[in-house]
Design an enzyme around this catalytic site. Structure first.
Site, PDB file in Angstrom:
ATOM      1  N   ASN A  12     -44.519  81.651  14.451  1.00 26.03           N
ATOM      2  CA  ASN A  12     -45.699  80.976  14.980  1.00 26.03           C
ATOM      3  C   ASN A  12     -45.252  79.585  15.435  1.00 26.03           C
ATOM      4  OD1 ASN A  12     -48.118  79.724  15.446  1.00 26.03           O
ATOM      5  ND2 ASN A  12     -49.034  80.251  13.467  1.00 26.03           N
ATOM      6  N   ARG A  96     -46.705  84.992  17.435  1.00 22.73           N
ATOM      7  CA  ARG A  96     -48.103  84.665  17.683  1.00 22.73           C
ATOM      8  C   ARG A  96     -48.170  83.990  19.057  1.00 22.73           C
ATOM      9  NH1 ARG A  96     -51.593  79.610  15.710  1.00 22.73           N
ATOM     10  NH2 ARG A  96     -53.567  80.342  16.536  1.00 22.73           N
ATOM     11  N   HIS A 185     -58.383  82.740  17.270  1.00 19.76           N
ATOM     12  CA  HIS A 185     -58.323  83.208  15.875  1.00 19.76           C
ATOM     13  C   HIS A 185     -58.526  84.729  15.789  1.00 19.76           C
ATOM     14  CE1 HIS A 185     -59.975  79.052  14.404  1.00 19.76           C
ATOM     15  NE2 HIS A 185     -58.657  79.070  14.282  1.00 19.76           N
ATOM     16  N   GLY A 215     -61.313  76.997   8.961  1.00 21.23           N
ATOM     17  CA  GLY A 215     -60.117  76.243   8.576  1.00 21.23           C
ATOM     18  C   GLY A 215     -60.278  74.849   9.131  1.00 21.23           C
ATOM     19  N   ASN A 216     -59.184  74.239   9.532  1.00 22.75           N
ATOM     20  CA  ASN A 216     -59.308  72.962  10.231  1.00 22.75           C
ATOM     21  C   ASN A 216     -59.925  73.242  11.607  1.00 22.75           C
ATOM     22  OD1 ASN A 216     -59.131  70.214  10.275  1.00 22.75           O
ATOM     23  ND2 ASN A 216     -57.007  70.188  10.945  1.00 22.75           N
ATOM     24  N   GLY A 217     -59.403  74.258  12.276  1.00 23.78           N
ATOM     25  CA  GLY A 217     -60.118  74.850  13.415  1.00 23.78           C
ATOM     26  C   GLY A 217     -61.075  75.872  12.831  1.00 23.78           C
ATOM     27  N   ARG A 246     -62.623  68.685  15.896  1.00 28.63           N
ATOM     28  CA  ARG A 246     -63.224  69.055  17.193  1.00 28.63           C
ATOM     29  C   ARG A 246     -64.737  69.111  17.085  1.00 28.63           C
ATOM     30  NH1 ARG A 246     -59.740  74.288  17.420  1.00 28.63           N
ATOM     31  NH2 ARG A 246     -57.692  73.341  17.266  1.00 28.63           N
ATOM     32  N   ASP A 287     -60.873  66.711   5.661  1.00 29.43           N
ATOM     33  CA  ASP A 287     -60.599  67.626   4.550  1.00 29.43           C
ATOM     34  C   ASP A 287     -61.870  67.802   3.722  1.00 29.43           C
ATOM     35  OD1 ASP A 287     -59.775  68.755   2.027  1.00 29.43           O
ATOM     36  OD2 ASP A 287     -57.726  68.319   2.650  1.00 29.43           O
ATOM     37  N   GLY A 338     -59.067  78.138   5.103  1.00 30.25           N
ATOM     38  CA  GLY A 338     -59.024  77.085   4.077  1.00 30.25           C
ATOM     39  C   GLY A 338     -60.369  76.706   3.475  1.00 30.25           C
ATOM     40  N   GLY A 340     -63.436  78.294   4.146  1.00 28.80           N
ATOM     41  CA  GLY A 340     -64.191  79.500   3.803  1.00 28.80           C
ATOM     42  C   GLY A 340     -63.735  80.133   2.498  1.00 28.80           C
ATOM     43  N   ASN A 342     -62.089  78.523  -0.001  1.00 30.40           N
ATOM     44  CA  ASN A 342     -62.034  77.618  -1.159  1.00 30.40           C
ATOM     45  C   ASN A 342     -63.284  76.804  -1.442  1.00 30.40           C
ATOM     46  OD1 ASN A 342     -59.158  77.947  -1.956  1.00 30.40           O
ATOM     47  ND2 ASN A 342     -58.837  77.281   0.151  1.00 30.40           N
ATOM     48  N   GLU A 392     -52.868  86.105   8.638  1.00 29.76           N
ATOM     49  CA  GLU A 392     -52.495  86.320  10.029  1.00 29.76           C
ATOM     50  C   GLU A 392     -51.064  86.822  10.160  1.00 29.76           C
ATOM     51  OE1 GLU A 392     -54.406  82.417  10.547  1.00 29.76           O
ATOM     52  OE2 GLU A 392     -54.832  83.056  12.584  1.00 29.76           O
TER      53      GLU A 392
HETATM   54  P1  ADP Z   1     -55.640  75.541   9.733  1.00 30.05           P
HETATM   55  O1  ADP Z   1     -54.849  76.813   9.588  1.00 30.05           O
HETATM   56  O2  ADP Z   1     -56.751  75.608  10.721  1.00 30.05           O
HETATM   57  O3  ADP Z   1     -54.823  74.294   9.832  1.00 30.05           O
HETATM   58  P2  ADP Z   1     -56.564  76.105   7.018  1.00 30.05           P
HETATM   59  O4  ADP Z   1     -57.202  77.432   7.195  1.00 30.05           O
HETATM   60  O5  ADP Z   1     -55.320  76.012   6.222  1.00 30.05           O
HETATM   61  O6  ADP Z   1     -56.428  75.341   8.386  1.00 30.05           O
HETATM   62  O7  ADP Z   1     -57.669  75.138   6.358  1.00 30.05           O
HETATM   63  C1  ADP Z   1     -57.381  73.806   6.086  1.00 30.05           C
HETATM   64  C2  ADP Z   1     -58.640  73.142   5.558  1.00 30.05           C
HETATM   65  O8  ADP Z   1     -59.133  73.852   4.422  1.00 30.05           O
HETATM   66  C3  ADP Z   1     -58.420  71.722   5.032  1.00 30.05           C
HETATM   67  O9  ADP Z   1     -58.517  70.784   6.066  1.00 30.05           O
HETATM   68  C4  ADP Z   1     -59.546  71.569   4.025  1.00 30.05           C
HETATM   69  O10 ADP Z   1     -60.700  71.054   4.689  1.00 30.05           O
HETATM   70  C5  ADP Z   1     -59.855  72.973   3.586  1.00 30.05           C
HETATM   71  N1  ADP Z   1     -59.485  73.254   2.205  1.00 30.05           N
HETATM   72  C6  ADP Z   1     -58.292  73.650   1.730  1.00 30.05           C
HETATM   73  N2  ADP Z   1     -58.346  73.808   0.377  1.00 30.05           N
HETATM   74  C7  ADP Z   1     -59.605  73.496   0.013  1.00 30.05           C
HETATM   75  C8  ADP Z   1     -60.307  73.462  -1.242  1.00 30.05           C
HETATM   76  N3  ADP Z   1     -59.692  73.770  -2.394  1.00 30.05           N
HETATM   77  N4  ADP Z   1     -61.600  73.093  -1.221  1.00 30.05           N
HETATM   78  C9  ADP Z   1     -62.221  72.780  -0.064  1.00 30.05           C
HETATM   79  N5  ADP Z   1     -61.629  72.799   1.127  1.00 30.05           N
HETATM   80  C10 ADP Z   1     -60.339  73.151   1.173  1.00 30.05           C
END
Ligand code: ADP
Length: 406
Positions: A12, A96, A185, A215-217, A246, A287, A338, A340, A342, A392
């Site tokens: 990736n 990817r 995605h 996630g972040n996206g 974004r 975050d 991330g 969704g 956590n 992924e």
């Molecule tokens: P990407 O692949 O889009 O960079 P991820 O799917 O890894 O992102 O998600 C990252 C985001 O997940 C972080 O910016 C944060 O906001 C959130 N995150 C990660 N761990 C936790 C947690 N334990 N509790 C709440 N949010 C979390």
């Protein structure tokens, strides 16, 4: 490919990064994983984890000039574990690729013609496709004899009906410049919607699922019987949900206003909406953990974080309502990525008040932390609400292997 070749290396490539995993498709085992960051800078860093042996992560710092050097360094790390790119057990490399336009609806073995087509898509994915192309070129140069497969982020969304994919703008202009909703995605939406069906003990063709990849996206998709019928990202990954940095959906006239009234340049507007908006623009943090901490701490700062959270949730609710209407019948809502996977407070808030739609979250189930797919809706709910960790890399490896071993 020899009969014993069951390994797939998944690459990736980002603009300044290279993420990789080596998987054995014989049993799905992950043999190695790693990341090269800050490629092209003085402070590049390679972190390699030899998962097969359970060894510690090895980190190397120092300048890595380009993707070719990065992949060579990765190959050396793999070779040190006896997993080198020259291994006869390596069946293929899966790449990817962010944008596959309308032409790539399936994973595709890469040849010169395919590479040319991916290059032709650079104007619609200027940030992503060039990095993916560099990764492909580099890998082909290192192992010209090995099948290389492109797995496209957009492919899963090519089943969207025309009325969902088209913007309501002049057709000739749209067609001349390939302006339409492509969605992103897709590998995650495909994997998670299928995994959700399995969790319900059903075939994907039997269920309608709303997938929330947060996630972040972040993006949402409406998946009817295994086929994507709508998704929240559009021509680029800027449209749709509120994201880490974004804006998501916005009146396009805001961009005219920023240029005409605020005097911003095209690049500044681009940077504002892609990098300085969303959660970070609203409260200074992208975050979700930090945002929740600030909310819990209260005060004026907590109120600012709360407003950002509320805007994020409000947008999610709007998409849940819209996709319920699009699908007609919803069997499941799946949270992934991330946030969704956590952030229990996000899941609870997004579904609060949606009982009329048959959606609810059980507080105790929602609080459970696990890496496994699980249900968080109360027993007997009309709509199953699930947390389904995305994967992924596994999806790319499976699609790659299926193609080369067919
Ligand atoms: P990407 O692949 O889009 O960079 P991820 O799917 O890894 O992102 O998600 C990252 C985001 O997940 C972080 O910016 C944060 O906001 C959130 N995150 C990660 N761990 C936790 C947690 N334990 N509790 C709440 N949010 C979390």
């Amino acid at each position: 490919m020899t009969a014993t070749a069951t390994r797939v290396l998944v690459l990736n490539s980002g603009s300044s990064s290279l993420k990789y995993q080596l998987l054995d498709m014989h049993d799905g085992a992950r043999l190695a994983a790693g990341l090269v960051e800050r490629i092209g800078e003085e402070t590049s860093r390679l972190a390699h984890t030899p998962l097969a042996t359970g060894g510690d992560t090895r980190e190397t710092e120092g300048p890595i000039a380009d993707h070719t050097t990065a992949l060579k360094a990765v190959a050396a790390e793999l070779a040190a574990d006896g997993l080198g790119l020259d291994s006869p057990q390596l069946a293929a490399i899966g790449h990817r690729v962010v944008h596959g336009g309308l032409q790539f609806t399936e994973p595709t073995v890469i040849d010169d013609a395919v590479l040319t087509e991916i290059e032709r898509l650079v104007p619609v994915a200027p940030l992503h496709n060039p990095a993916n192309i560099t990764g492909i070129r580099t890998a082909r140069a290192l192992r010209p004899d090995l099948p290389q497969v492109a797995v496209f982020d957009t492919a899963f969304h090519t089943t969207m009906p025309e009325y969902a994919a088209r913007y309501a703008i002049d057709v000739a202009t749209a067609d001349a410049h390939r302006i339409r909703r492509y969605g992103f995605h897709g590998t995650s939406h495909a994997y998670v919607s299928r995994r959700t069906a399995a969790l319900l003990g059903k075939d994907p063709s039997e269920v309608n699922v709303i997938v929330l990849h947060l996630g972040n996206g972040a993006s949402a998709s409406a998946v009817a019987g295994g086929r994507c019928v709508d998704t929240s990202m559009g021509l680029t990954p800027l449209e749709g949900l509120v994201m880490g940095t974004r804006s998501g959906d916005i009146d396009p006239a805001v961009t005219f206003h920023l240029k005409r009234v605020a005097g911003m340049s095209e690049d500044e507007v681009d940077e504002l909406l892609n990098k300085k908006s969303g959660l970070i623009g609203l409260c200074g943090d992208n975050d979700m953990r930090e945002i929740r901490r600030r909310i819990d701490a209260g005060g004026e700062d907590g109120a600012r974080a709360q407003l950002a959270f509320d805007i994020y949730i409000h947008r999610l609710k709007k998409y849940l309502g819209a996709y319920t209407a699009v699908l007609g019948r919803v069997d499941a809502v799946a949270f992934t990525a991330g946030v969704g996977e956590n952030a229990a407070p996000v899941r609870a808030a997004a579904l609060a008040g949606l009982e009329q739609l048959g959606m609810a979250v059980d507080e105790d189930r929602n609080a459970v932390r696990s890496d496994e797919p699980r249900l968080i809706s109360p027993e007997g709910s009309r709509v199953a609400v699930a947390v389904v960790p995305t994967d992924e890399e596994l999806e790319i490896a499976q699609q790659t292997y299926a193609l080369v071993s067919a």
